[in-house]
Design a protein around this motif. Structure first.
Motif, PDB file in Angstrom:
ATOM      1  N   ILE A 151      -9.749  18.993  -6.476  1.00 42.85           N
ATOM      2  CA  ILE A 151      -9.740  20.205  -7.372  1.00 42.85           C
ATOM      3  C   ILE A 151     -10.990  20.954  -7.363  1.00 42.85           C
ATOM      4  CG2 ILE A 151      -9.073  20.806  -9.620  1.00 42.85           C
ATOM      5  CD1 ILE A 151      -8.119  18.003 -10.175  1.00 42.85           C
ATOM      6  N   THR A 152     -10.987  22.243  -6.873  1.00 39.85           N
ATOM      7  CA  THR A 152     -11.954  22.937  -6.871  1.00 39.85           C
ATOM      8  C   THR A 152     -11.941  24.056  -7.924  1.00 39.85           C
ATOM      9  OG1 THR A 152     -12.197  22.581  -4.532  1.00 39.85           O
ATOM     10  CG2 THR A 152     -13.431  24.536  -5.360  1.00 39.85           C
ATOM     11  N   VAL A 153     -13.016  24.156  -8.903  1.00 39.33           N
ATOM     12  CA  VAL A 153     -13.005  25.204  -9.974  1.00 39.33           C
ATOM     13  C   VAL A 153     -14.295  25.962  -9.677  1.00 39.33           C
ATOM     14  CG1 VAL A 153     -13.043  25.317 -12.351  1.00 39.33           C
ATOM     15  CG2 VAL A 153     -11.772  23.504 -11.455  1.00 39.33           C
ATOM     16  N   LYS A 154     -14.248  27.314 -10.093  1.00 39.34           N
ATOM     17  CA  LYS A 154     -15.301  28.207  -9.960  1.00 39.34           C
ATOM     18  C   LYS A 154     -15.183  28.901 -11.287  1.00 39.34           C
ATOM     19  CE  LYS A 154     -18.039  31.208  -7.084  1.00 39.34           C
ATOM     20  NZ  LYS A 154     -17.943  32.230  -5.792  1.00 39.34           N
ATOM     21  N   PRO A 155     -15.942  28.481 -12.169  1.00 37.29           N
ATOM     22  CA  PRO A 155     -15.761  29.178 -13.323  1.00 37.29           C
ATOM     23  C   PRO A 155     -16.797  30.256 -13.762  1.00 37.29           C
ATOM     24  CG  PRO A 155     -16.885  26.998 -13.924  1.00 37.29           C
ATOM     25  CD  PRO A 155     -16.833  27.276 -12.427  1.00 37.29           C
ATOM     26  N   ALA A 156     -16.210  31.419 -14.650  1.00 31.55           N
ATOM     27  CA  ALA A 156     -17.243  32.236 -14.945  1.00 31.55           C
ATOM     28  C   ALA A 156     -17.047  32.605 -16.574  1.00 31.55           C
ATOM     29  CB  ALA A 156     -16.696  33.688 -14.253  1.00 31.55           C
ATOM     30  N   ASP A 157     -17.852  33.171 -17.173  1.00 26.89           N
ATOM     31  CA  ASP A 157     -18.155  33.256 -18.547  1.00 26.89           C
ATOM     32  C   ASP A 157     -18.348  34.765 -18.749  1.00 26.89           C
ATOM     33  OD1 ASP A 157     -20.762  34.332 -18.295  1.00 26.89           O
ATOM     34  OD2 ASP A 157     -21.790  32.482 -19.083  1.00 26.89           O
ATOM     35  N   LYS A 158     -17.988  35.090 -20.147  1.00 25.24           N
ATOM     36  CA  LYS A 158     -17.701  36.560 -20.460  1.00 25.24           C
ATOM     37  C   LYS A 158     -19.027  37.574 -20.218  1.00 25.24           C
ATOM     38  CE  LYS A 158     -14.146  35.479 -23.498  1.00 25.24           C
ATOM     39  NZ  LYS A 158     -13.371  35.447 -24.736  1.00 25.24           N
ATOM     40  N   VAL A 159     -20.168  36.971 -20.080  1.00 29.82           N
ATOM     41  CA  VAL A 159     -21.131  37.878 -19.998  1.00 29.82           C
ATOM     42  C   VAL A 159     -21.473  37.740 -18.316  1.00 29.82           C
ATOM     43  CG1 VAL A 159     -22.179  37.463 -22.176  1.00 29.82           C
ATOM     44  CG2 VAL A 159     -22.994  35.853 -20.242  1.00 29.82           C
ATOM     45  N   GLY A 160     -20.867  37.209 -17.304  1.00 24.97           N
ATOM     46  CA  GLY A 160     -21.079  37.126 -15.873  1.00 24.97           C
ATOM     47  C   GLY A 160     -21.797  36.103 -15.282  1.00 24.97           C
ATOM     48  N   ASN A 161     -22.105  35.464 -16.082  1.00 24.76           N
ATOM     49  CA  ASN A 161     -22.493  33.829 -15.526  1.00 24.76           C
ATOM     50  C   ASN A 161     -21.320  33.155 -14.712  1.00 24.76           C
ATOM     51  OD1 ASN A 161     -25.357  34.167 -16.562  1.00 24.76           O
ATOM     52  ND2 ASN A 161     -24.477  33.314 -18.610  1.00 24.76           N
ATOM     53  N   ALA A 163     -20.656  29.856 -12.036  1.00 25.27           N
ATOM     54  CA  ALA A 163     -21.059  28.629 -11.970  1.00 25.27           C
ATOM     55  C   ALA A 163     -20.750  28.227 -10.249  1.00 25.27           C
ATOM     56  CB  ALA A 163     -20.436  27.433 -12.487  1.00 25.27           C
ATOM     57  N   PHE A 164     -21.770  27.432  -9.664  1.00 23.54           N
ATOM     58  CA  PHE A 164     -21.398  27.031  -8.374  1.00 23.54           C
ATOM     59  C   PHE A 164     -20.045  26.511  -8.529  1.00 23.54           C
ATOM     60  CE2 PHE A 164     -25.884  27.563  -7.905  1.00 23.54           C
ATOM     61  CZ  PHE A 164     -26.198  28.068  -6.793  1.00 23.54           C
ATOM     62  N   PRO A 165     -19.161  26.318  -7.342  1.00 27.99           N
ATOM     63  CA  PRO A 165     -17.848  25.501  -7.162  1.00 27.99           C
ATOM     64  C   PRO A 165     -18.102  24.015  -7.587  1.00 27.99           C
ATOM     65  CG  PRO A 165     -18.060  26.917  -5.384  1.00 27.99           C
ATOM     66  CD  PRO A 165     -19.435  26.833  -5.969  1.00 27.99           C
ATOM     67  N   LEU A 166     -17.298  23.429  -8.570  1.00 24.84           N
ATOM     68  CA  LEU A 166     -17.194  22.040  -9.036  1.00 24.84           C
ATOM     69  C   LEU A 166     -15.625  21.548  -8.401  1.00 24.84           C
ATOM     70  CD1 LEU A 166     -17.669  22.916 -12.925  1.00 24.84           C
ATOM     71  CD2 LEU A 166     -19.342  22.622 -11.407  1.00 24.84           C
ATOM     72  N   GLU A 167     -16.204  20.249  -8.072  1.00 27.76           N
ATOM     73  CA  GLU A 167     -15.059  19.544  -7.168  1.00 27.76           C
ATOM     74  C   GLU A 167     -14.880  18.188  -7.836  1.00 27.76           C
ATOM     75  OE1 GLU A 167     -15.985  19.277  -2.827  1.00 27.76           O
ATOM     76  OE2 GLU A 167     -15.384  21.555  -2.701  1.00 27.76           O
ATOM     77  N   PHE A 168     -13.635  17.868  -8.000  1.00 29.05           N
ATOM     78  CA  PHE A 168     -12.963  16.702  -8.604  1.00 29.05           C
ATOM     79  C   PHE A 168     -12.052  16.104  -7.549  1.00 29.05           C
ATOM     80  CE2 PHE A 168     -14.380  19.631 -11.845  1.00 29.05           C
ATOM     81  CZ  PHE A 168     -15.096  19.271 -12.312  1.00 29.05           C
ATOM     82  N   THR A 169     -11.983  14.984  -7.125  1.00 24.33           N
ATOM     83  CA  THR A 169     -10.793  14.437  -6.098  1.00 24.33           C
ATOM     84  C   THR A 169     -10.273  13.271  -7.013  1.00 24.33           C
ATOM     85  OG1 THR A 169     -12.573  12.489  -5.528  1.00 24.33           O
ATOM     86  CG2 THR A 169     -12.621  14.843  -4.290  1.00 24.33           C
ATOM     87  N   PHE A 170      -9.153  13.128  -6.613  1.00 26.91           N
ATOM     88  CA  PHE A 170      -8.258  11.822  -6.960  1.00 26.91           C
ATOM     89  C   PHE A 170      -7.189  11.670  -5.857  1.00 26.91           C
ATOM     90  CE2 PHE A 170      -5.682  15.715  -7.698  1.00 26.91           C
ATOM     91  CZ  PHE A 170      -4.600  15.297  -7.579  1.00 26.91           C
ATOM     92  N   ILE A 171      -6.608  10.311  -5.887  1.00 23.44           N
ATOM     93  CA  ILE A 171      -5.999   9.986  -4.740  1.00 23.44           C
ATOM     94  C   ILE A 171      -4.416   9.796  -5.410  1.00 23.44           C
ATOM     95  CG2 ILE A 171      -5.228   8.037  -3.405  1.00 23.44           C
ATOM     96  CD1 ILE A 171      -8.077   9.202  -2.494  1.00 23.44           C
ATOM     97  N   TYR A 172      -3.543  10.360  -4.350  1.00 23.99           N
ATOM     98  CA  TYR A 172      -2.064  10.297  -4.853  1.00 23.99           C
ATOM     99  C   TYR A 172      -1.604   9.304  -3.796  1.00 23.99           C
ATOM    100  CZ  TYR A 172       2.677  11.768  -5.423  1.00 23.99           C
ATOM    101  OH  TYR A 172       3.962  11.939  -5.777  1.00 23.99           O
ATOM    102  N   ASP A 173      -0.776   8.086  -4.331  1.00 25.12           N
ATOM    103  CA  ASP A 173      -0.397   7.005  -3.660  1.00 25.12           C
ATOM    104  C   ASP A 173       0.823   6.462  -4.168  1.00 25.12           C
ATOM    105  OD1 ASP A 173       0.035   4.798  -1.806  1.00 25.12           O
ATOM    106  OD2 ASP A 173      -1.646   3.781  -2.926  1.00 25.12           O
ATOM    107  N   THR A 174       1.835   6.647  -3.495  1.00 24.42           N
ATOM    108  CA  THR A 174       3.297   6.373  -3.855  1.00 24.42           C
ATOM    109  C   THR A 174       3.876   5.204  -2.945  1.00 24.42           C
ATOM    110  OG1 THR A 174       4.222   8.102  -2.416  1.00 24.42           O
ATOM    111  CG2 THR A 174       3.870   8.583  -4.726  1.00 24.42           C
ATOM    112  N   SER A 175       3.108   4.952  -1.874  1.00 27.87           N
ATOM    113  CA  SER A 175       3.454   3.857  -1.165  1.00 27.87           C
ATOM    114  C   SER A 175       3.112   2.458  -1.421  1.00 27.87           C
ATOM    115  CB  SER A 175       3.040   4.145   0.308  1.00 27.87           C
ATOM    116  OG  SER A 175       3.185   5.564   0.989  1.00 27.87           O
TER     117      SER A 175
END
Length: 204
Positions: A151-161, A163-175
């Motif tokens: 998951i990659t998120v690039k958040p912005a606030d209401k005054v123009g700040n 953030a650098f991209p924030l990354e979060f990982t998870f594993i999907y495993d159905t086998s």
């Protein structure tokens, strides 16, 4: 009189005027841009004319130099939980809850999901306040969609700040795990002293 109170106010700050109709509050030093002066400020103005008529007003403003961040608390506000291994049937969305002094600009903030075969097609939605959601077609349960997701998120606030991209990982495993080998082998006859039985496993 005019007075300002807040995190970045110094005892060396002072009031002045133009001698006619304008009051000033002078800061000894400009506000810092390293987030140390961020916060809510209160401006209080008290005015009296020569006939002793008076009025008083108070306003607040936010000084915010810090980009948004993931909301913290008893539980990190990222779904699925970063680092998790999941087999959720028909997973159709991921989400991140953010926080910021001046509020989240949801229109300018972005969220995307990448999987084993690249960027996942979908659409961004939100809760109108602080939660970014990425919705997509259900992941398959036959093992074909199994793997690492980011998951990659690039958040912005209401005054123009922004953030650098924030990354979060998870594993999907159905086998289910696979038993690669058993010792002794199935149907074998053992005639020598037996000290152990082993099973070699594989789960991708």
């Amino acid at each position: 009189t005019i007075k300002v109170t807040g995190p970045g106010v110094s005892t060396e700050d002072y009031q002045s005027n133009n001698g006619v109709d304008t009051l000033f509050w002078n800061f000894a030093q400009p506000f810092a841009t390293d987030h140390s002066d961020d916060g809510e400020y209160v401006v209080t103005v008290k005015v009296e004319d020569k006939a002793a008529n008076s009025t008083e007003t108070e306003i607040t403003f936010i000084y915010d130099t810090e980009p948004p961040k993931v909301k913290t608390g008893s539980v990190l506000q990222v779904i699925p939980t970063p680092g998790a291994v999941i087999n959720t049937a028909g997973l159709t969305s991921v989400s991140v809850t953010l926080e910021d002094l001046s509020g989240i600009d949801l229109d300018k903030s972005t969220i995307e999901l990448k999987g084993p075969r690249g960027v996942i097609a979908g659409k961004k939605t939100d809760n109108g306040v602080d939660n970014l959601i990425f919705e997509f077609a259900p992941l398959k349960r036959d093992g074909s969609d199994d793997g690492k997701y980011t998951i990659t998120v690039k958040p912005a606030d209401k005054v123009g700040n922004v953030a650098f991209p924030l990354e979060f990982t998870f594993i999907y495993d159905t086998s289910p795990p696979i038993i690669r080998a058993l010792v002794p082998t199935a149907g074998s006859t053992v005639f020598s002293p037996l000290y152990l039985v082993s099973a070699t496993l594989d789960d991708g």
